[in-house]
Design an enzyme around this catalytic site. Structure first.
Site, short mmCIF file in Angstrom:
data_model
loop_
_atom_site.label_atom_id
_atom_site.label_comp_id
_atom_site.label_asym_id
_atom_site.label_seq_id
_atom_site.Cartn_x
_atom_site.Cartn_y
_atom_site.Cartn_z
N SER A 1 -7.67 -4.89 1.83
CA SER A 1 -7.81 -6.08 1.01
C SER A 1 -7.66 -7.31 1.89
O SER A 1 -7.11 -7.23 2.99
CB SER A 1 -6.72 -6.09 -0.07
OG SER A 1 -6.61 -7.35 -0.70
N TYR B 1 2.60 -6.41 -2.54
CA TYR B 1 1.23 -5.95 -2.33
C TYR B 1 0.73 -6.34 -0.94
O TYR B 1 0.13 -5.52 -0.24
CB TYR B 1 0.32 -6.54 -3.41
CG TYR B 1 -1.11 -6.07 -3.34
CD1 TYR B 1 -1.43 -4.72 -3.46
CD2 TYR B 1 -2.16 -6.97 -3.16
CE1 TYR B 1 -2.74 -4.28 -3.40
CE2 TYR B 1 -3.47 -6.54 -3.11
CZ TYR B 1 -3.77 -5.20 -3.23
OH TYR B 1 -5.06 -4.76 -3.17
#
Length: 253
Positions: free
Chosen positions: A138, A151
């Site tokens: 990501s 995250y």
């Protein structure tokens, strides 16, 4: 015998889209995830379209389950592609009040899941003489943001695995490719992050006419994986046009 592509987290979103796309590229897709009912539907869809696919129940947080995945893959034919896609986010809390359980889950799935599956499939990938490992990380793997500590920490670690592995495999016939999507609208990512709150999940994309969708990322995976074997796409960053950076998104209204 068709080359085998193993896709983790294949029951929905980017994983399911990637499985469909790789089947059209001629791979026998081994679709792995925990939800066997969804996998069965995905395999039926791929086969109806003329592709080849096999479903394997797999929990990437379990050593035993991942070992079973490796055995199933080896039985299908030469394993040339692994797409480490299983992952996700939980919560949007600041570090000072973040849930340790949420952080633990994100680390187990994103980081240790990638480690387990890569270790289990690497011998087969190398034996094929033309292996490729794709890590779906990501933009959170290189940019932090408020509320995203857990995250981004997990995705930074996943990015570190990809970079380290590429160095360690230099001279061996296995490519390591990292794909870092920005804003992608899928059916479940936001729902998982916000504990099933559909309103909060939808708010992430408010005013953004065209965020990325799962098929956009699947297209990137397929393109990278089908380059000539001597071509290694180290890192591919992909965002929607509306997102110039993690913190800079054009929204209408």
């Amino acid at each position: 015998m068709s080359s085998v592509a193993v896709v983790t987290g294949a029951s929905s979103g980017i994983g399911a889209a990637t499985a469909r796309r790789l089947a059209t590229e001629g791979f026998h897709v081994l679709a792995a995830a925990r939800r066997t009912d969804r996998l069965a539907a995905l395999v039926a869809e791929i086969e109806a379209a003329g592709g080849a696919a096999t479903a394997v129940a797999c929990d990437v947080t379990s050593d035993e389950s991942v070992a079973g995945l490796a055995t199933a893959a080896a039985a299908l034919g030469p394993v040339t592609l692994l797409v480490n896609n299983a992952g996700g986010a939980r919560g949007l809390d600041p570090v000072e009040s973040g849930s340790v359980d949420d952080w633990q889950w994100m680390y187990d799935v994103n980081v240790l899941g990638t480690l387990r599956v890569t270790q289990a499939l690497l011998p087969a990938l190398e034996a094929s003489g033309a292996g490729t490992i794709v890590v779906v990380s990501s933009t959170a793997g290189f940019t932090v943001y408020e509320g995203g500590g857990g995250y981004t920490a997990a995705k930074h670690a996943q990015t570190a695995i990809a970079g380290t592995l590429r160095l360690e495999l230099c001279g061996r016939p296995v490519r390591v490719i990292e794909i870092d999507p920005g804003m992608v609208r899928t059916d479940e990512f936001g729902l998982v992050r916000f504990g099933g709150d559909a309103g909060k999940a939808a708010a992430v994309y408010a005013g953004v006419a065209e965020p990325l969708v799962a098929e956009d990322v699947a297209d990137c995976v397929a393109w990278c994986a089908t380059r000539p074997q001597h071509v290694n796409v180290d890192r591919l960053v992909v965002r929607p046009l509306a997102q110039a950076a993690q913190h800079k998104v054009h929204r209408v209204g």
